[in-house]
Motif scaffolding. Structure first.
Motif, PDB file in Angstrom:
ATOM      1  N   ARG A  38       0.829  -1.208   0.000  1.00  0.00           N
ATOM      2  CA  ARG A  38       0.000   0.000   0.000  1.00  0.00           C
ATOM      3  C   ARG A  38       0.867   1.264   0.000  1.00  0.00           C
ATOM      4  O   ARG A  38       0.561   2.239  -0.682  1.00  0.00           O
ATOM      5  N   GLN A  78       2.182   1.688  -3.485  1.00  0.00           N
ATOM      6  CA  GLN A  78       1.136   2.170  -4.370  1.00  0.00           C
ATOM      7  C   GLN A  78       0.860   3.655  -4.165  1.00  0.00           C
ATOM      8  O   GLN A  78       0.709   4.405  -5.129  1.00  0.00           O
ATOM      9  N   GLN A  79       0.859   4.079  -2.904  1.00  0.00           N
ATOM     10  CA  GLN A  79       0.650   5.505  -2.617  1.00  0.00           C
ATOM     11  C   GLN A  79       1.791   6.354  -3.156  1.00  0.00           C
ATOM     12  O   GLN A  79       1.583   7.440  -3.672  1.00  0.00           O
ATOM     13  N   THR A  80       3.030   5.841  -3.017  1.00  0.00           N
ATOM     14  CA  THR A  80       4.194   6.609  -3.431  1.00  0.00           C
ATOM     15  C   THR A  80       4.245   6.787  -4.940  1.00  0.00           C
ATOM     16  O   THR A  80       4.475   7.881  -5.440  1.00  0.00           O
ATOM     17  N   ILE A  81       4.042   5.689  -5.663  1.00  0.00           N
ATOM     18  CA  ILE A  81       4.222   5.778  -7.105  1.00  0.00           C
ATOM     19  C   ILE A  81       2.925   6.118  -7.840  1.00  0.00           C
ATOM     20  O   ILE A  81       2.947   6.480  -9.011  1.00  0.00           O
ATOM     21  N   GLY A  82       1.783   6.010  -7.138  1.00  0.00           N
ATOM     22  CA  GLY A  82       0.515   6.417  -7.730  1.00  0.00           C
ATOM     23  C   GLY A  82       0.070   5.571  -8.906  1.00  0.00           C
ATOM     24  O   GLY A  82      -0.597   6.059  -9.801  1.00  0.00           O
ATOM     25  N   GLN A  83       0.461   4.332  -8.929  1.00  0.00           N
ATOM     26  CA  GLN A  83      -0.074   3.446  -9.965  1.00  0.00           C
ATOM     27  C   GLN A  83      -0.299   2.050  -9.405  1.00  0.00           C
ATOM     28  O   GLN A  83       0.248   1.706  -8.357  1.00  0.00           O
ATOM     29  N   LYS A  84      -1.088   1.271 -10.134  1.00  0.00           N
ATOM     30  CA  LYS A  84      -1.409  -0.061  -9.642  1.00  0.00           C
ATOM     31  C   LYS A  84      -0.183  -0.970  -9.684  1.00  0.00           C
ATOM     32  O   LYS A  84       0.653  -0.851 -10.585  1.00  0.00           O
TER      33      LYS A  84
END
Lengths: 278, 320
Positions: free
Chosen positions: A231, A234-240
Motif C-alpha cells: 500500500r 502504491q501511494q508513493t508511485i501512484g499506480q497499480k
C-alpha cells in the motif's frame, strides 16, 4: 510496519470460521469447502488450489521438528514499555491482549529441537502476536537463539512471519535489526549454517535483517515478501502494482530466494540442506 | 511555513529583520538610534532563548527538515578537503541519493559517505529526496569495503526520509541490500563514525548506520518510522503527526538516555541552518576527537566493542 493495515478486508467474515471448532472450512484461495481433518492431514494446504493457510507457530513446530518436540528457551522474556506508548490502547494492554489471545509470551518461540535427528537452534515467529512484529523481546530471543547455535555448534533455523519492526517500542525495535544481523555475521564467521524460512507475510524490518541473511533462504509458495508494504508503494508511485508483485515467486524470479517449497516438502528440504551444509 | 522559515521561527526572523532595517536606516540617514537598537537586540536574545530552548519533538522534526538546513554535501565541503567522489555499485547503477568518496579530514584520508537530499526542486528530484535504492546501499558497502582494504576510517552522514518504496527497489532487493549492510558493517575492521545530521528514518537510515560511535545533531531525529507513517497507521490521520512525534520519542536526548546514541552534537542557536560553517566545525571536531580515541583500539577490540554496543540494545523484562 505493514501489519497494522489489513490487506484482505473482504475475508474477515470467513476468517471467523477458520480454524477453531468447525468441522468444515472454506479455502481463502478458491472458496472450496474442505473437511478440517483432511486439511490438517494436508499440512493446512488446500488440495484443489494449493493455498497455504496461515499457521500458528506451534503448528510449524509440529510440522518441522521431530515428534513436534521443542525444548523452549527464554519463555520468561516479556515486553517492557520503554516509550510509555499509547495509541488507541496502551501498549502494555495490547501486549496483554495478545498474550491472552495466543497463549504466547511474544511474537517468537525459540529453543532446541531436532530435524530428522539433527539438533538445531530453532525459532518460529507468530503473526497472531501483534502482527509478528519485532520489538526488544523478539530481537533478544532471536539473538540468544543465534548465540546458542554458536555455543553448541549446531545449525540455526528461523521461520519468519512478520510485518516488521514493532512501532510501539520505537527506535529500540529498529536496533534489533542491527543486533541480530551483527550476531549472524559472527555465526557466519564460525561457518555454522543458518537456514531462513519465509512464510506469509515476511516484510519490512524482519525481511531487512535476519530473514534475508540465511545461507539458504526457503519460502512457502505465494507468501507476501518485501521491504515496503504494497500500500505504501502504491501511494508513493501512484499506480497499480503488477500482478504477483512481492510474492515468493516474484522474489525467486528476481534472485532473492533459493527455493520455493510447499509445506509438505519443507522439512525434507531443510533437512537435506542441513546435511549438505554440515 | 513559507519555504524560507518555519512558523515558530517567524517572530525571531521578523525581529532580526527589523533590527537590520534600523541599522541600515541609521547608517543611511546618519541618525543616532543605537540605544533603541541595543534594546531590541536584548529582546531578540530573550526571544531566541524562549523559542529555541523549549522545542517540542515535532518542532525539532521540522528543524531537521528545514528548507535551508545543511545537507551531507555541505558538510563534506566544509569539513574536508580534496574530496574525490566515487560512483556506482559496480552492478546496476549509481544511486544519486547517496554520495561517497575519499577526502581528507584535517589532512587525514578517510572515506566519507552521506545521504544527500538536494536543495532546490531540480536537485531534489535528481537526488530522489535522499531516498536510496538498493544500489545506493550496495554502493555505500562497496566504498566501505574499499576503505577497510586500505585501512581508512569511515565517516557516515545520515539524512533520509526513508529507503525508497518503489517497484524497482523491491525488484532489486531493498530488504536484502539493507540486511547485508547491517551484517557487513558489524565486521568492517576500521573505525566507523555515524552522524545523524537531519532525518534518520527507519531501515533507510540504519542501512548505513552501524558503527563505533553514533552522534546526533541536536535538532535531528531518528526513529523506527516517520511521524507521518506512524500517525497514518495508528491514528489513520496524518494530521496527528505532532502527537506521533511525541509518542515515538525520536529526539536526541531520549536516544542518548536509552543508549542508542553516544553523543548529542550541539547546534548553533536557532539550528544548523543559522551558521553552516560553525556547525561543520563543531561536528568536525567531535569526529576528530572520536577517531583519535578509536585509533587506540586494536582491530579485535574495535569489532568486539561494536558488536557489544548493539548486542546490548533493547529493553525487556526477564521474569523469574
Amino acid at each position: 510496519m505493514e501489519w497494522f493495515r489489513k490487506v484482505k478486508e473482504g475475508l474477515i467474515s470467513q476468517k471467523k470460521k477458520e480454524i477453531p471448532d468447525g468441522l468444515w472450512t472454506k479455502c481463502e484461495g478458491c472458496g472450496e469447502i474442505i473437511y478440517m481433518k483432511e486439511l490438517e492431514k494436508d499440512f493446512w494446504v488446500c488440495k484443489s488450489c494449493g493455498f497455504h493457510f496461515k499457521l500458528k507457530s506451534r503448528d510449524y513446530i509440529n510440522i518441522l521438528l521431530d515428534k513436534g518436540n521443542l525444548e523452549e528457551y527464554d519463555k520468561n522474556l516479556t515486553s517492557a514499555d520503554p516509550l510509555k506508548f499509547k495509541d488507541s490502547k496502551r501498549y502494555p494492554d495490547r501486549v496483554k491482549n495478545s498474550k491472552k489471545k495466543t497463549g504466547l509470551s511474544d511474537a517468537v518461540i525459540t529453543g532446541i529441537g531436532k530435524i530428522n535427528r539433527m539438533e538445531v537452534s530453532f525459532g518460529v515467529m507468530d503473526f497472531g502476536f501483534i502482527g509478528g512484529s519485532m520489538g526488544s523481546v523478539v530481537g533478544e530471543k532471536v539473538a540468544r537463539a543465534i548465540e546458542r547455535s554458536a555455543e553448541r555448534k549446531i545449525p540455526l533455523v528461523i521461520v519468519s512471519c512478520s510485518g516488521g519492526a514493532r512501532m510501539q517500542e520505537g527506535i529500540l525495535s529498529l536496533m534489533q535489526m542491527a543486533k541480530t544481523s551483527a550476531l549472524l555475521a559472527r555465526l557466519s564467521d564460525l561457518r555454522i549454517p543458518y537456514i531462513s524460512v519465509l512464510t506469509n507475510p515476511t516484510t519490512a524490518g524482519v525481511m531487512a535483517s535476519y530473514a534475508s541473511l540465511g545461507d539458504v533462504i526457503i519460502a512457502e509458495p505465494k507468501a507476501l515478501l518485501g521491504f515496503a508494504g504494497p500500500r505504501v508503494i502504491q501511494q508513493t508511485i501512484g499506480q497499480k502494482l503488477p500482478e504477483g508483485f512481492q510474492s515468493s515467486e516474484f522474489f525467486l524470479e528476481h534472485g532473492f530466494l533459493d527455493v520455493i517449497a510447499e509445506r509438505k516438502d519443507l522439512k525434507r528440504i531443510i533437512s537435506l540442506m542441513l546435511e549438505y551444509l554440515s | 511555513m513559507n519555504g524560507q522559515f518555519l512558523d515558530f521561527e517567524r517572530p525571531v526572523i521578523e525581529l532580526e529583520r527589523k533590527i537590520k532595517d534600523m541599522k541600515d536606516f541609521a547608517k543611511d540617514k546618519n541618525v543616532e538610534i543605537s540605544r533603541e537598537i541595543e534594546a531590541l537586540e536584548e529582546t531578540l536574545k530573550k526571544l531566541q532563548k524562549d523559542v529555541y530552548s523549549n522545542l517540542s519533538p515535532w518542532q525539532r522534526v521540522q528543524l531537521a527538515r528545514h528548507p535551508q538546513r545543511p545537507h551531507s554535501l555541505d558538510y563534506i565541503n566544509l569539513m574536508t578537503t580534496d574530496f574525490v567522489e566515487l560512483h556506482g555499485d559496480r552492478a546496476f547503477a549509481d544511486d544519486k541519493a547517496v554520495v561517497g568518496g575519499f577526502a581528507k579530514l584535517d589532512g587525514e584520508p578517510v572515506v566519507i559517505i552521506g545521504q544527500e537530499k538536494g536543495k532546490d526542486t531540480k536537485q531534489k528530484l535528481f537526488r530522489n529526496f535522499g531516498m536510496m535504492h538498493p544500489e545506493g546501499y550496495r554502493k555505500a558497502l562497496r566504498l566501505m569495503l574499499l576503505s577497510a582494504k586500505f585501512d581508512k576510517a569511515i565517516i557516515i552522514l545520515i539524512d533520509t526520509p526513508g529507503a525508497y518504496p518503489g517497484i524497482g527497489a523491491e525488484e532489486r532487493g531493498q530488504a536484502e541490500a539493507i540486511a547485508k549492510n547491517l551484517k557487513e558493517m558489524s565486521r568492517i575492521p576500521v573505525p566507523i563514525i555515524i552522524n545523524i545530521v537531519g532525518e534518520g528514518a527507519s531501515g533507510g537510515a540504519l542501512g548505513i548506520g552501524v558503527g563505533d560511535k553514533i552522534f546526533m545533531l541536536e535538532n535531528s531525529w531518528y526513529s523506527v518510522i516517520s511521524p507521518e507513517g506512524c500517525a497514518s497507521i495508528l491514528w489513520r490521520d496524518v494530521s496527528k503527526s505532532p502527537q506521533a512525534a511525541e509518542a515515538l520519542k525520536l529526539t536526541a536526548p531520549h536516544l542518548l538516555e536509552i543508549g542508542v546514541i553516544d553523543k548529542i552534537i550541539p547546534e548553533p542557536l536557532g539550528g544548523a541552518h543559522r551558521d553552516y560553517l560553525k556547525q561543520a566545525q563543531i561536528l568536525k571536531e567531535e569526529i576528530l576527537f572520536a577517531l583519535k580515541e578509536l585509533k587506540g583500539l586494536s582491530k579485535e577490540q574495535l569489532l568486539e566493542k561494536r558488536i557489544e554496543k548493539f548486542r546490548k540494545m533493547g529493553q525487556f523484562i526477564e521474569e523469574i
